[in-house]
Design an enzyme around this catalytic site. Structure first.
Site, mmCIF file in Angstrom:
data_model
loop_
_atom_site.group_PDB
_atom_site.id
_atom_site.type_symbol
_atom_site.label_atom_id
_atom_site.label_comp_id
_atom_site.label_asym_id
_atom_site.label_seq_id
_atom_site.Cartn_x
_atom_site.Cartn_y
_atom_site.Cartn_z
ATOM 1 N N GLU A 231 0.830 -1.218 0.000
ATOM 2 C CA GLU A 231 0.000 0.000 0.000
ATOM 3 C C GLU A 231 0.861 1.264 0.000
ATOM 4 O O GLU A 231 0.542 2.244 -0.673
ATOM 5 C CB GLU A 231 -0.956 0.004 1.201
ATOM 6 C CG GLU A 231 -2.018 -1.096 1.183
ATOM 7 C CD GLU A 231 -2.877 -1.091 -0.075
ATOM 8 O OE1 GLU A 231 -3.102 -0.007 -0.642
ATOM 9 O OE2 GLU A 231 -3.316 -2.183 -0.503
ATOM 10 N N ASP A 287 3.797 -4.372 -5.798
ATOM 11 C CA ASP A 287 4.321 -5.627 -5.217
ATOM 12 C C ASP A 287 5.844 -5.610 -5.231
ATOM 13 O O ASP A 287 6.490 -5.863 -4.216
ATOM 14 C CB ASP A 287 3.834 -6.844 -6.024
ATOM 15 C CG ASP A 287 2.370 -7.169 -5.762
ATOM 16 O OD1 ASP A 287 1.787 -6.562 -4.837
ATOM 17 O OD2 ASP A 287 1.816 -8.028 -6.480
HETATM 18 ZN ZN LIG Z 1 -2.751 -2.650 -4.619
#
Ligand SMILES: [Zn+2]
Length: 359
Positions: A231, A287
């Site tokens: 996030e 990621d």
């Molecule tokens: Zn995301």
């Protein structure tokens, strides 16, 4: 002798003119009913009609200005071939100006076509290059503006989120968040919302909200760290801001193309903030960068693919985070592949007990 249908405009005649017949008799030009001769000198010729194939003969006399128009292309051609020699000079000038006039008119049409095609062209260009353009614009928006946008959106949803920011869980969130955002240009806020869905989201400017349901689904703090790291990267990489710029950019261009400026932009920025869905590429990017930040922070990075495994196992009833592409299992595999390609990094387990903390 040729008889040519024409329309006469003269003082005293209706403004729309009157149908007459033009007679070419040798060197003279005569109109029938009302019968009158055209002067031998001082007649000007001009091309008229939509496609400039008609002919106008105009002259002045004591009564005023007169014009005789032959709009039919065939009739005009007949007249031209029969015109008396006194008009040959005017005819030569006409041939010259006719070419210019036609060229000017062609240019006019091209300019008009370009004018209408341009917004569509721009729309096409924007669609083709929306990501780089939105990225370029987003990078030029000041941090305070971005922060204000995120705060406005957060204020709107606050009441509905049921924040538990005094809880132990919220304390742990802030602790992990601090480690993952060392040296960032943003001032982060981490909030815990009392909600059962497995979800977490980031708002532009550095506001990150995690649902208690997500923390309950984790088996150790490293998995929560993996979610937070992801996030945080949505903020760092300005994904939310780019999304909004992209949406508004298209809306703006669409309004420009259709002339529908009236429907207004009020409130749309906030609405789009609330319905953010990141692209496949944005998720992958978050990621990958998230994994790097875990490594930098000395947190065991395997928590990240481990949590995607948990999500993948829950795929029967997809929680909000799972409904986004790419699929959790695919993301888990990409992260494991990347970790396998790196030298093993020693990371001290966080070892926070009990887990999950009180929410
Ligand atoms: Zn995301």
């Amino acid at each position: 002798m040729s008889q040519i249908p024409a329309r006469l405009f003269s003082p005293g005649l209706p403004a729309a003119g009157q149908d007459v017949v033009l007679l070419v008799e040798g060197k003279t030009l005569r109109i029938l009913e009302p019968s009158r001769y055209l002067p031998e000198r001082g007649i000007q010729l001009r091309r008229v009609g939509f496609d400039l194939k008609g002919l106008e003969l105009a002259w002045d006399d004591g009564a005023g200005r007169h014009a005789l128009q032959i709009l039919d292309a065939q009739a005009a051609a007949t007249l031209i071939s029969a015109l008396p020699p006194t008009l040959h000079e005017a005819l030569a000038a006409l041939a010259l100006s006719g070419r210019k006039q036609r060229r000017a008119r062609r240019l006019g049409w091209s300019a008009l076509a370009l004018f209408f095609a341009t917004p569509l062209l721009m729309l096409g260009l924007f669609l083709a290059f929306a990501d780089p353009i939105a990225g370029w614009i987003a990078e030029r928006i000041p941090l305070e503006q971005e922060r204000k946008l995120g705060e406005a959106s957060f204020t709107q949803m606050k009441a509905e989120l049921q924040l538990r920011d005094d809880s132990e869980g919220a304390q742990k969130l802030r602790e992990l968040g601090q480690r993952l955002t060392q040296g960032s240009r943003y001032n982060y806020e981490f909030h815990l919302a009392d909600k059962t869905e497995i979800n977490a989201f980031a708002l532009p400017g550095g506001i990150i909200v995690v649902h208690s349901g997500l923390i309950r689904a984790t088996t150790r703090p490293e998995e929560l760290a993996g979610v937070l790291a992801h996030e945080v990267q949505h903020v760092e990489l300005r994904h939310g801001l780019k999304n909004i710029v992209k949406q508004l950019g298209l809306t703006g261009l669409w309004m420009f193309a259709t002339g529908d400026i009236g429907s207004g932009l009020a409130g749309s920025a906030a609405t789009q903030l609330l319905s953010l869905k990141f692209s496949r590429d944005a998720e992958r990017e978050a990621d990958a960068h998230g994994l790097d930040s875990l490594l930098r922070s000395g947190i065991d990075p395997r928590g990240m693919p481990d949590f995607f495994r948990i999500l993948a196992d829950k795929a029967g009833a997809p929680p909000a985070m799972l409904s986004t592409h790419p699929q959790s299992a695919e993301r888990e595999q990409a992260l494991r592949d990347k970790l396998a390609s790196l030298p093993p990094v020693p990371a001290k387990p966080l070892g926070w007990q009990p887990w999950p903390p009180a929410l």
